[in-house]
Design a protein around this motif. Structure first.
Motif, PDB file in Angstrom:
ATOM      1  N   ILE A 230       0.835  -1.201   0.000  1.00 46.40           N
ATOM      2  CA  ILE A 230       0.000   0.000   0.000  1.00 46.40           C
ATOM      3  C   ILE A 230       0.872   1.254   0.000  1.00 46.40           C
ATOM      4  O   ILE A 230       0.584   2.233  -0.700  1.00 46.40           O
ATOM      5  CB  ILE A 230      -0.943  -0.022   1.216  1.00 46.40           C
ATOM      6  N   GLY A 231       1.955   1.246   0.780  1.00 42.13           N
ATOM      7  CA  GLY A 231       2.872   2.381   0.808  1.00 42.13           C
ATOM      8  C   GLY A 231       3.523   2.627  -0.542  1.00 42.13           C
ATOM      9  O   GLY A 231       3.718   3.784  -0.954  1.00 42.13           O
ATOM     10  N   THR A 286      -7.749  -9.421  -0.578  1.00 42.29           N
ATOM     11  CA  THR A 286      -6.415  -9.449  -1.176  1.00 42.29           C
ATOM     12  C   THR A 286      -6.491  -9.667  -2.689  1.00 42.29           C
ATOM     13  O   THR A 286      -5.816  -8.975  -3.470  1.00 42.29           O
ATOM     14  CB  THR A 286      -5.575 -10.562  -0.527  1.00 42.29           C
ATOM     15  N   VAL A 287      -7.326 -10.604  -3.110  1.00 41.42           N
ATOM     16  CA  VAL A 287      -7.463 -10.897  -4.537  1.00 41.42           C
ATOM     17  C   VAL A 287      -8.101  -9.715  -5.272  1.00 41.42           C
ATOM     18  O   VAL A 287      -7.673  -9.350  -6.376  1.00 41.42           O
ATOM     19  CB  VAL A 287      -8.288 -12.186  -4.737  1.00 41.42           C
ATOM     20  N   ALA A 294      -3.985  -4.971 -11.333  1.00 46.62           N
ATOM     21  CA  ALA A 294      -3.499  -5.581 -12.572  1.00 46.62           C
ATOM     22  C   ALA A 294      -4.106  -4.908 -13.797  1.00 46.62           C
ATOM     23  O   ALA A 294      -3.465  -4.818 -14.854  1.00 46.62           O
ATOM     24  CB  ALA A 294      -3.806  -7.072 -12.574  1.00 46.62           C
ATOM     25  N   VAL A 295      -5.344  -4.432 -13.682  1.00 53.80           N
ATOM     26  CA  VAL A 295      -5.980  -3.734 -14.804  1.00 53.80           C
ATOM     27  C   VAL A 295      -5.193  -2.478 -15.164  1.00 53.80           C
ATOM     28  O   VAL A 295      -5.058  -2.117 -16.330  1.00 53.80           O
ATOM     29  CB  VAL A 295      -7.436  -3.370 -14.451  1.00 53.80           C
ATOM     30  N   ALA A 399       0.742  -5.070  -6.201  1.00 54.55           N
ATOM     31  CA  ALA A 399      -0.102  -6.258  -6.356  1.00 54.55           C
ATOM     32  C   ALA A 399       0.651  -7.523  -5.956  1.00 54.55           C
ATOM     33  O   ALA A 399       0.118  -8.391  -5.247  1.00 54.55           O
ATOM     34  CB  ALA A 399      -0.594  -6.367  -7.800  1.00 54.55           C
ATOM     35  N   LEU A 400       1.902  -7.642  -6.391  1.00 57.17           N
ATOM     36  CA  LEU A 400       2.706  -8.820  -6.051  1.00 57.17           C
ATOM     37  C   LEU A 400       3.002  -8.874  -4.553  1.00 57.17           C
ATOM     38  O   LEU A 400       2.982  -9.956  -3.941  1.00 57.17           O
ATOM     39  CB  LEU A 400       4.004  -8.809  -6.855  1.00 57.17           C
ATOM     40  N   LEU A 401       3.279  -7.724  -3.950  1.00 57.14           N
ATOM     41  CA  LEU A 401       3.542  -7.703  -2.511  1.00 57.14           C
ATOM     42  C   LEU A 401       2.322  -8.162  -1.718  1.00 57.14           C
ATOM     43  O   LEU A 401       2.434  -8.939  -0.760  1.00 57.14           O
ATOM     44  CB  LEU A 401       3.947  -6.288  -2.074  1.00 57.14           C
TER      45      LEU A 401
END
Length: 417
Positions: A230-231, A286-287, A294-295, A399-401
């Motif tokens: 988020i940061g 989370t998803v 991702a969009v 997103a990956l984090l």
């Protein structure tokens, strides 16, 4: 209401540096992006280490006006003054001197903020023993925190761009901090103190706590890594609007589109938690958060992009609700298991972890800018590699984090009733 006013100070200081301090360093003062990321990270890392010290000082403070309020007043007013001074450069006229000025003042801000924030959090358990009254107390606090995040997050860029630059913005946000500090100081002057709870902790106590409680270790790891994501996202919003979208005026719109839905759907996430369970609700949030980000990787047309930002805000609300809802469950389970009341220690470690995660985010985004060849100094045209780094730093990286801790959320050790 008096107690809740303190959230104006904590919300403003928690929001504005994460949004604007990195672009202030890179574009206004021409500090290289990687160096700027470190300058933003280190004072916050100091804040994590210093919070327990501030707590112990607060525990020992004695004053005829109460154990917390005088320290909060001094720390809060010092924070406001240092915050305004932090955005004073250019003073020396070169990136080294001005960058050092900002780093030293930000370190001072973090220190002063600890003397306000730690006793402020401790006050919630000291003002009342009544369960319903405490709920109302925290509900008002959360409501004003939301107001502070919206006003400072959307308003600070508008003041900067329309009313005189970073210096005027710094003074305006400092004024909001002063309103919060004076509001909580005078608003709680007649409130009783039913007990004094420890707000500090020794390092050995923290280590022992983490070693004993596996559910807390897992939940804290999830929360810190997601806070880092988020940061990273918040640190890139200004760059995304100015460079990738080529529309500096879009920054407040993007921020409101992100935070607004988050505030509206928090009750919905609470209902989902009641029906499906908190752990599963956290998995869904989370998803949603990661899928919406991702969009944005492909920078779709602006209306679609804003819709993805709003959906990201919906997921963000869940990432805030569920960890905070599971934390009391973890604390209660540990108290039942050991017979010891350590809520203050749990809360202190939790707050330090959140601060660390939110601090690592801007540092990581600064590294991404540097790898992308971002040119500091406010140049009009950036290389395509820098634009790519900005987009990925605001979308793919957070997103990956956030997604990488999903395996931890599958562990039933977090299902505590």
């Amino acid at each position: 209401m008096g107690y809740a006013f303190g959230s104006l100070a904590t919300g403003a200081f928690g929001t504005v540096p994460g949004l604007l301090l990195l672009p202030f360093l890179t574009d206004h003062l021409a500090v290289p992006a990687a160096v700027a990321g470190v300058l933003v990270l280190l004072p916050k890392a100091w804040d994590v280490a210093f919070n327990p010290v501030a707590g112990r000082i607060s525990d020992r403070a004695t004053h005829r006006l109460g154990p917390r309020r005088p320290l909060m007043l001094r720390g809060g007013l010092a924070l406001a003054v240092l915050f305004a001074l932090m955005f004073l450069p250019p003073v020396f006229g070169n990136p080294v001197g001005d960058g050092a000025w900002v780093a030293v003042l930000f370190l001072g801000c973090a220190t002063a903020a600890a003397f306000f924030h730690v006793p402020y959090v401790a006050m919630a358990a000291e003002l009342t023993d009544d369960y319903d009254e405490r709920t109302r107390l925290l509900a008002w606090r959360i409501a004003l925190l939301a107001v502070a995040i919206l006003v400072s997050g959307a308003g600070a860029p508008l003041v900067r761009d329309s009313l005189g630059g970073y210096r005027v913005m710094g003074v305006a946000v400092a004024g909001l901090i002063v309103v919060g500090v004076l509001g909580v100081y005078f608003g709680t002057r007649k409130a009783p103190v039913v007990r004094v709870t420890p707000a500090g902790a020794r390092f050995a106590d923290v280590v022992a706590l983490l070693r004993r409680s596996k559910p807390f270790r897992v939940l804290l790891a999830v929360f810190v890594v997601q806070a880092m994501g988020i940061g990273t996202l918040l640190a890139g919003v200004d760059y995304l609007a100015r460079v990738a979208l080529d529309d500096p005026g879009a920054q407040p719109l993007v921020f409101v589109a992100f935070v607004g839905p988050a505030l509206l759907v928090m009750p919905v996430w609470q209902r989902i938690g009641l029906r499906w369970g908190k752990r599963r609700g956290h998995q869904v949030a989370t998803v949603v958060f990661a899928a919406a980000l991702a969009v944005g990787v492909v920078l779709p047309p602006f209306p679609v992009f804003m819709a993805s930002v709003a959906l990201t805000g919906v997921g963000y609300a869940g990432l805030q609700v569920f960890p905070m809802a599971m934390l009391p469950d973890v604390i209660s389970a540990e108290q039942r298991r050991t017979g010891e009341t350590r809520a203050g220690l749990f809360s202190g470690v939790w707050t330090a972890g959140e601060t660390l995660g939110l601090a690592l985010g801007p540092g990581l985004f600064g590294l991404a800018l540097s790898l992308g060849g971002y040119v500091s100094g406010g140049v009009a045209t950036q290389p395509e590699s820098a634009k790519t780094a900005i987009v990925l730093g605001c979308t793919a990286v957070p997103a990956l984090l956030v997604l990488c801790v999903l395996p931890l959320l599958r562990r039933r050790v977090l299902e505590l009733r």
